[in-house]
Design an enzyme around this catalytic site. Structure first.
Site, mmCIF file in Angstrom:
data_model
loop_
_atom_site.group_PDB
_atom_site.id
_atom_site.type_symbol
_atom_site.label_atom_id
_atom_site.label_comp_id
_atom_site.label_asym_id
_atom_site.label_seq_id
_atom_site.Cartn_x
_atom_site.Cartn_y
_atom_site.Cartn_z
ATOM 1 N N ASP A 8 43.653 49.876 34.561
ATOM 2 C CA ASP A 8 43.024 48.761 33.984
ATOM 3 C C ASP A 8 43.634 47.520 34.960
ATOM 4 O O ASP A 8 44.695 47.521 35.110
ATOM 5 C CB ASP A 8 42.893 48.680 32.738
ATOM 6 C CG ASP A 8 42.149 47.337 32.316
ATOM 7 O OD1 ASP A 8 41.142 46.773 32.868
ATOM 8 O OD2 ASP A 8 42.546 46.776 31.144
ATOM 9 N N SER A 9 43.011 46.388 34.546
ATOM 10 C CA SER A 9 43.632 45.014 35.013
ATOM 11 C C SER A 9 44.923 44.822 34.174
ATOM 12 O O SER A 9 45.749 43.937 34.554
ATOM 13 C CB SER A 9 42.862 43.908 35.104
ATOM 14 O OG SER A 9 42.052 43.872 33.851
ATOM 15 N N TYR A 40 40.852 40.280 36.048
ATOM 16 C CA TYR A 40 40.046 40.602 37.254
ATOM 17 C C TYR A 40 38.555 40.035 37.182
ATOM 18 O O TYR A 40 38.017 39.871 38.015
ATOM 19 C CB TYR A 40 39.845 42.248 37.479
ATOM 20 C CG TYR A 40 40.865 43.000 38.106
ATOM 21 C CD1 TYR A 40 42.200 42.273 38.055
ATOM 22 C CD2 TYR A 40 41.041 44.185 38.266
ATOM 23 C CE1 TYR A 40 43.284 43.151 38.720
ATOM 24 C CE2 TYR A 40 41.926 45.105 38.875
ATOM 25 C CZ TYR A 40 43.218 44.543 39.242
ATOM 26 O OH TYR A 40 44.132 45.474 39.336
ATOM 27 N N GLY A 41 38.247 39.677 35.932
ATOM 28 C CA GLY A 41 36.980 39.279 35.669
ATOM 29 C C GLY A 41 36.485 38.254 36.259
ATOM 30 O O GLY A 41 35.452 37.891 36.425
ATOM 31 N N CYS A 71 38.073 49.981 33.299
ATOM 32 C CA CYS A 71 37.896 48.288 33.632
ATOM 33 C C CYS A 71 36.570 48.308 33.919
ATOM 34 O O CYS A 71 36.063 48.914 34.962
ATOM 35 C CB CYS A 71 38.981 47.841 34.322
ATOM 36 S SG CYS A 71 38.520 46.225 35.097
ATOM 37 N N THR A 73 34.892 45.575 35.234
ATOM 38 C CA THR A 73 34.964 44.819 36.536
ATOM 39 C C THR A 73 35.138 45.675 37.616
ATOM 40 O O THR A 73 34.522 45.845 38.788
ATOM 41 C CB THR A 73 35.934 43.577 36.372
ATOM 42 O OG1 THR A 73 35.680 42.981 34.939
ATOM 43 C CG2 THR A 73 35.586 42.770 37.645
ATOM 44 N N GLU A 150 42.896 38.933 23.222
ATOM 45 C CA GLU A 150 44.346 39.100 23.573
ATOM 46 C C GLU A 150 45.226 38.114 22.581
ATOM 47 O O GLU A 150 46.426 38.621 22.214
ATOM 48 C CB GLU A 150 44.532 38.675 24.958
ATOM 49 C CG GLU A 150 44.238 39.725 26.003
ATOM 50 C CD GLU A 150 44.435 39.192 27.569
ATOM 51 O OE1 GLU A 150 45.106 38.323 27.747
ATOM 52 O OE2 GLU A 150 44.082 40.138 28.270
ATOM 53 N N CYS A 182 33.112 45.427 28.438
ATOM 54 C CA CYS A 182 34.209 44.932 29.059
ATOM 55 C C CYS A 182 35.212 45.441 27.790
ATOM 56 O O CYS A 182 35.136 45.581 26.819
ATOM 57 C CB CYS A 182 34.432 43.391 28.759
ATOM 58 S SG CYS A 182 35.982 42.676 29.044
ATOM 59 N N HIS A 184 37.885 44.708 26.453
ATOM 60 C CA HIS A 184 38.217 43.800 25.258
ATOM 61 C C HIS A 184 37.461 43.895 24.073
ATOM 62 O O HIS A 184 37.823 43.595 22.911
ATOM 63 C CB HIS A 184 38.701 42.456 25.798
ATOM 64 C CG HIS A 184 39.826 42.447 26.695
ATOM 65 N ND1 HIS A 184 40.209 43.009 27.836
ATOM 66 C CD2 HIS A 184 41.008 41.783 26.266
ATOM 67 C CE1 HIS A 184 41.238 42.771 28.288
ATOM 68 N NE2 HIS A 184 41.990 41.709 27.708
HETATM 69 N N1 DGL Z 1 39.442 44.798 32.015
HETATM 70 C C1 DGL Z 1 38.534 43.939 32.106
HETATM 71 C C2 DGL Z 1 36.981 44.521 32.125
HETATM 72 O O1 DGL Z 1 36.773 45.258 31.430
HETATM 73 C C3 DGL Z 1 38.640 42.484 31.335
HETATM 74 C C4 DGL Z 1 40.016 41.824 31.738
HETATM 75 C C5 DGL Z 1 39.711 41.151 32.903
HETATM 76 O O2 DGL Z 1 39.180 40.175 33.451
HETATM 77 O O3 DGL Z 1 40.744 41.816 34.049
HETATM 78 O O4 DGL Z 1 36.331 43.971 32.492
#
Ligand code: DGL
Length: 263
Positions: A8-9, A40-41, A71, A73, A150, A182, A184
């Site tokens: 993941d990012s 990454y979003g 992830c 994104t 976060e 997403c 999160h």
């Molecule tokens: N893990 C990213 C997602 O599920 C969210 C966090 C990011 O923007 O990197 O899209």
């Protein structure tokens, strides 16, 4: 037996890792969080594809037998482009979530929330329409939900107001099912439910992703049913930050996080 690779990012993918650990307790897992380059979003498709290839190459060096892209994104922007360039099976988070949502909706109105990148890619919308052309999809980006999760801002007046503003188009469209697109967002389930109403179905794809991973490993004869798996965590920056958040996202303390210098 070889481990499963997950990336993941940053920390968000731990919500998926948590479900993999729960459903596949015998599997070894190598998790990579690209904390040097998160988020990454908000990045372009080209950049997300480049980062994803680098992350996959890092996991392949760890000799993984399957890669789980934890992830949304990456799954939206990169997976369709890169999937066929690698021999190792790669599982993303979009298709499992779509299947569950199409199955769950009663009125064919589905809401999707995610990062700006995920929403811009229209990945969910296109896959939903493929399975059910009659479905009406309302998709909105909720970028502030990532820092809220976060920072541990999971309830309270400010979060509630922001959630009301973001989710207004979904309420307006009368959706009965919302895909949490997403990694999160599962942490914000209670506030999303408060805004959308008790009867709303919230789709958190982690559970379906783990089912899909198990299915592929079984088919390939690679499932490890015995013992207790070992879990290793790598990041590209700031293991302390990752460690502080890991408990909230994974539900348990993570020890021995290693920083890798280049991926
Ligand atoms: N893990 C990213 C997602 O599920 C969210 C966090 C990011 O923007 O990197 O899209």
């Amino acid at each position: 037996m070889k481990p499963i690779g997950v990336f993941d990012s940053g920390v968000g993918g731990l919500t998926v890792a948590k479900e993999l650990i729960r459903q596949l307790p015998g599997e070894d897992i190598v998790y990579f969080g690209d904390t040097a380059r998160v988020p990454y979003g908000i990045k372009s498709k080209e950049t997300v594809i480049r980062f994803s290839i680098e992350n996959i190459l890092f996991l392949l060096k760890q000799d993984v037998k399957l890669i789980c892209v934890a992830c949304n994104t990456v799954s939206s922007f990169a997976l369709p482009v890169i999937k066929h360039h690698f021999k190792v099976p790669i599982v993303g988070v979009i298709t499992p979530g779509v299947r569950e949502a199409v199955y769950a909706t009663r009125n064919n109105r589905i809401g999707v929330i995610g990062t700006k990148g995920t929403i811009k890619s229209r990945s969910y919308e296109l896959e939903i329409k493929q399975i059910n052309p009659k479905a009406k999809v309302t998709a909105v980006a909720c970028p502030l939900f990532v820092p809220f999760a976060e920072e541990g801002w999971l309830s309270g007046r400010v979060v509630l107001e922001v959630a009301r503003a973001y989710l207004k188009p979904l309420k307006h469209a009368g959706v009965d099912t919302v895909i949490l697109g997403c990694t999160h967002y599962p942490l914000l389930k209670p506030i999303i439910r408060k805004v959308m109403g008790e009867n709303i179905v919230l789709i958190d794809s982690a559970q379906q992703v783990a089912i899909e991973v198990k299915k592929i490993l079984t088919q390939e004869g690679l499932l490890n049913r015995n013992g207790k798996g070992k879990h290793k965590f790598y990041v590209s920056d700031n293991p302390e930050w990752f460690s502080g958040l890991a408990k909230r996202f994974l539900g348990e303390q993570v020890r021995g996080i290693k920083k890798v210098d280049s991926v």
